[in-house]
Design a protein around this motif. Sequence first.
Motif, PDB file in Angstrom:
ATOM      1  N   THR A  95       0.815  -1.213   0.000  1.00 50.12           N
ATOM      2  CA  THR A  95       0.000   0.000   0.000  1.00 50.12           C
ATOM      3  C   THR A  95       0.845   1.258   0.000  1.00 50.12           C
ATOM      4  O   THR A  95       0.505   2.260  -0.658  1.00 50.12           O
ATOM      5  N   GLU A  96       1.972   1.237   0.721  1.00 52.74           N
ATOM      6  CA  GLU A  96       2.797   2.444   0.816  1.00 52.74           C
ATOM      7  C   GLU A  96       3.445   2.824  -0.497  1.00 52.74           C
ATOM      8  O   GLU A  96       3.926   3.950  -0.670  1.00 52.74           O
ATOM      9  N   ILE A  97       3.470   1.921  -1.463  1.00 53.84           N
ATOM     10  CA  ILE A  97       3.951   2.235  -2.810  1.00 53.84           C
ATOM     11  C   ILE A  97       2.787   2.685  -3.691  1.00 53.84           C
ATOM     12  O   ILE A  97       2.903   3.626  -4.480  1.00 53.84           O
ATOM     13  N   LEU A  98       1.647   2.014  -3.534  1.00 51.22           N
ATOM     14  CA  LEU A  98       0.511   2.275  -4.413  1.00 51.22           C
ATOM     15  C   LEU A  98      -0.154   3.623  -4.153  1.00 51.22           C
ATOM     16  O   LEU A  98      -0.421   4.381  -5.095  1.00 51.22           O
ATOM     17  N   GLU A  99      -0.443   3.924  -2.908  1.00 47.99           N
ATOM     18  CA  GLU A  99      -1.271   5.102  -2.636  1.00 47.99           C
ATOM     19  C   GLU A  99      -0.632   6.423  -3.069  1.00 47.99           C
ATOM     20  O   GLU A  99      -1.323   7.279  -3.648  1.00 47.99           O
ATOM     21  N   PRO A 100       0.669   6.650  -2.849  1.00 45.23           N
ATOM     22  CA  PRO A 100       1.248   7.918  -3.333  1.00 45.23           C
ATOM     23  C   PRO A 100       1.185   8.078  -4.848  1.00 45.23           C
ATOM     24  O   PRO A 100       1.157   9.206  -5.353  1.00 45.23           O
ATOM     25  N   ALA A 101       1.165   6.957  -5.588  1.00 42.93           N
ATOM     26  CA  ALA A 101       1.103   7.041  -7.045  1.00 42.93           C
ATOM     27  C   ALA A 101      -0.207   7.649  -7.527  1.00 42.93           C
ATOM     28  O   ALA A 101      -0.290   8.146  -8.657  1.00 42.93           O
ATOM     29  N   TYR A 102      -1.238   7.634  -6.675  1.00 44.88           N
ATOM     30  CA  TYR A 102      -2.547   8.172  -7.044  1.00 44.88           C
ATOM     31  C   TYR A 102      -2.932   9.374  -6.177  1.00 44.88           C
ATOM     32  O   TYR A 102      -4.092   9.788  -6.165  1.00 44.88           O
ATOM     33  N   ASN A 103      -1.956   9.917  -5.469  1.00 41.05           N
ATOM     34  CA  ASN A 103      -2.202  11.098  -4.638  1.00 41.05           C
ATOM     35  C   ASN A 103      -0.886  11.857  -4.502  1.00 41.05           C
ATOM     36  O   ASN A 103      -0.320  11.958  -3.417  1.00 41.05           O
ATOM     37  N   ASP A 104      -0.396  12.398  -5.618  1.00 34.60           N
ATOM     38  CA  ASP A 104       0.942  12.983  -5.669  1.00 34.60           C
ATOM     39  C   ASP A 104       1.013  14.298  -4.919  1.00 34.60           C
ATOM     40  O   ASP A 104       0.011  15.004  -4.745  1.00 34.60           O
ATOM     41  N   ALA A 105       2.224  14.648  -4.515  1.00 36.35           N
ATOM     42  CA  ALA A 105       2.455  15.855  -3.717  1.00 36.35           C
ATOM     43  C   ALA A 105       2.156  17.133  -4.494  1.00 36.35           C
ATOM     44  O   ALA A 105       1.789  18.156  -3.899  1.00 36.35           O
ATOM     45  N   GLN A 106       2.304  17.108  -5.815  1.00 34.02           N
ATOM     46  CA  GLN A 106       2.069  18.308  -6.624  1.00 34.02           C
ATOM     47  C   GLN A 106       0.593  18.548  -6.939  1.00 34.02           C
ATOM     48  O   GLN A 106       0.232  19.602  -7.462  1.00 34.02           O
ATOM     49  N   GLY A 107      -0.250  17.563  -6.681  1.00 37.99           N
ATOM     50  CA  GLY A 107      -1.675  17.726  -6.917  1.00 37.99           C
ATOM     51  C   GLY A 107      -2.123  17.539  -8.349  1.00 37.99           C
ATOM     52  O   GLY A 107      -3.240  17.913  -8.710  1.00 37.99           O
ATOM     53  N   VAL A 108      -1.276  16.935  -9.179  1.00 38.12           N
ATOM     54  CA  VAL A 108      -1.645  16.738 -10.590  1.00 38.12           C
ATOM     55  C   VAL A 108      -2.771  15.713 -10.707  1.00 38.12           C
ATOM     56  O   VAL A 108      -3.720  15.891 -11.493  1.00 38.12           O
ATOM     57  N   THR A 109      -2.689  14.633  -9.924  1.00 37.56           N
ATOM     58  CA  THR A 109      -3.750  13.622  -9.966  1.00 37.56           C
ATOM     59  C   THR A 109      -5.070  14.204  -9.487  1.00 37.56           C
ATOM     60  O   THR A 109      -6.137  13.879 -10.026  1.00 37.56           O
ATOM     61  N   ALA A 110      -5.012  15.069  -8.479  1.00 37.38           N
ATOM     62  CA  ALA A 110      -6.226  15.731  -8.001  1.00 37.38           C
ATOM     63  C   ALA A 110      -6.844  16.579  -9.118  1.00 37.38           C
ATOM     64  O   ALA A 110      -8.065  16.552  -9.340  1.00 37.38           O
ATOM     65  N   ALA A 111      -6.000  17.325  -9.848  1.00 39.85           N
ATOM     66  CA  ALA A 111      -6.504  18.142 -10.958  1.00 39.85           C
ATOM     67  C   ALA A 111      -7.105  17.262 -12.051  1.00 39.85           C
ATOM     68  O   ALA A 111      -8.132  17.607 -12.654  1.00 39.85           O
ATOM     69  N   PHE A 112      -6.474  16.135 -12.320  1.00 38.83           N
ATOM     70  CA  PHE A 112      -6.968  15.175 -13.310  1.00 38.83           C
ATOM     71  C   PHE A 112      -8.344  14.653 -12.903  1.00 38.83           C
ATOM     72  O   PHE A 112      -9.267  14.579 -13.730  1.00 38.83           O
ATOM     73  N   ASN A 113      -8.487  14.300 -11.632  1.00 42.59           N
ATOM     74  CA  ASN A 113      -9.753  13.773 -11.133  1.00 42.59           C
ATOM     75  C   ASN A 113     -10.845  14.842 -11.224  1.00 42.59           C
ATOM     76  O   ASN A 113     -11.948  14.595 -11.724  1.00 42.59           O
ATOM     77  N   LEU A 114     -10.547  16.058 -10.770  1.00 46.06           N
ATOM     78  CA  LEU A 114     -11.529  17.140 -10.794  1.00 46.06           C
ATOM     79  C   LEU A 114     -11.887  17.571 -12.210  1.00 46.06           C
ATOM     80  O   LEU A 114     -12.987  18.081 -12.459  1.00 46.06           O
ATOM     81  N   ASN A 115     -10.969  17.364 -13.147  1.00 51.16           N
ATOM     82  CA  ASN A 115     -11.226  17.780 -14.527  1.00 51.16           C
ATOM     83  C   ASN A 115     -12.428  17.066 -15.141  1.00 51.16           C
ATOM     84  O   ASN A 115     -13.056  17.593 -16.061  1.00 51.16           O
ATOM     85  N   CYS A 116     -12.755  15.880 -14.643  1.00 51.18           N
ATOM     86  CA  CYS A 116     -13.921  15.194 -15.211  1.00 51.18           C
ATOM     87  C   CYS A 116     -15.196  16.007 -14.971  1.00 51.18           C
ATOM     88  O   CYS A 116     -16.127  15.963 -15.783  1.00 51.18           O
ATOM     89  N   LEU A 117     -15.235  16.798 -13.871  1.00 59.82           N
ATOM     90  CA  LEU A 117     -16.399  17.652 -13.633  1.00 59.82           C
ATOM     91  C   LEU A 117     -16.441  18.791 -14.645  1.00 59.82           C
ATOM     92  O   LEU A 117     -17.513  19.166 -15.135  1.00 59.82           O
ATOM     93  N   GLN A 118     -15.279  19.373 -14.958  1.00 55.90           N
ATOM     94  CA  GLN A 118     -15.213  20.400 -15.999  1.00 55.90           C
ATOM     95  C   GLN A 118     -15.642  19.839 -17.350  1.00 55.90           C
ATOM     96  O   GLN A 118     -16.316  20.519 -18.136  1.00 55.90           O
TER      97      GLN A 118
END
Length: 356
Positions: free
Chosen positions: A228-251
């Motif tokens: 888990t400690e390898i997997l979870e950071p890959a989908y929740n990066d420190a720069q917030g790019v994955t968060a922007a990708f996820n939120l973009n589906c609403l846009q």
Amino acid sequence: MKFSRLSEPTDLAAVAPRQNISAANRLWIEQLRQINSQASADNDHGSDVIFGLSQTPKSLPPHYFYDDRGSHLFEEICELPEYYPTRTEASILRHCAHEIAEITGDCEIVELGSGSSTKTRILLDARVAQGLPLRYLPIDVSGGMLEASAKQLLADYPTLSVYGLVGTYEQAIAQLPPLQLSERMICFLGSTLGNLNPAECDIFFSEITNALHPTEYFLLGIDLHKPTEILEPAYNDAQGVTAAFNLNCLQHLNWRFNGNFDINKFAHVSFYNIEQRQIEMHLRCLESCTVTLESLNLTVEFQAGETMLTEISRKFDLPEMRDYLWQSHGLATVRVWTDPNQWFGLMLCQLQPGSF
């Protein structure tokens, strides 16, 4: 670095006029229309959105990530230090591309979800080194990215011809143009298979085998189960790019269906569900709100703290996948390659004569 290798008739709808955009006649791009499929037609008109947002808990189909901006954000994700799948798979490809070329020989490459075609270059370089002809059929929902990457490939590979298909996997697999070389290899690289649940996987592999002739090839990349400690950071990066990708589906829903999602009222959440062996990405509502998608005549109430599922990313076991592909779909594994950490697997399969 040490690597290990384990041995082991569709009714087509009319399509848009084919557009020749290369003076050298080496690039064709086809904008696909919906095939005669009720599911595809429903999705195109937003029925999948209505269905997902009417459920408890709510969900959205992951293909709404991929408008042009979403495709570019995903390319950024692939370069993040936390996101191991892209660089791990690329390192495996660099190790085995020459062997893949030797095995598959005179075949054209079909790539599902081609994006920027970065990893495709590794396969093309190996074929150039062996003097093999180059024909590439990229498939992507982002026409802008497909065209830009195709033009760059043509500039870098003088003997390459490209036939791009803009559409979904289902559309493109059913509407592949006639062969120009002796065989085909369909490539599904990255970890995108993990976005499909088991039932969707069955449908997807059936479509793949229907598109292949006996003895043709399927190259599959799969992300493997790991801590888990390898997997979870890959989908929740420190720069917030994955968060922007996820939120973009609403846009994407806003412009496509005339909606009024306020992305500031939602937050990206991801975690690894160990029992199901899948990463889950959600959007959590930060305050109660009402959202309207006018084109769908849909109004949805969100409560503070409520989440909706936007993506799963399943993680696999190589022996289990090898057995499943053979027993359920007649795809025999010719070679399997993996990295030293056993984080990612690349499988070259061949459709067997008389299978299914």
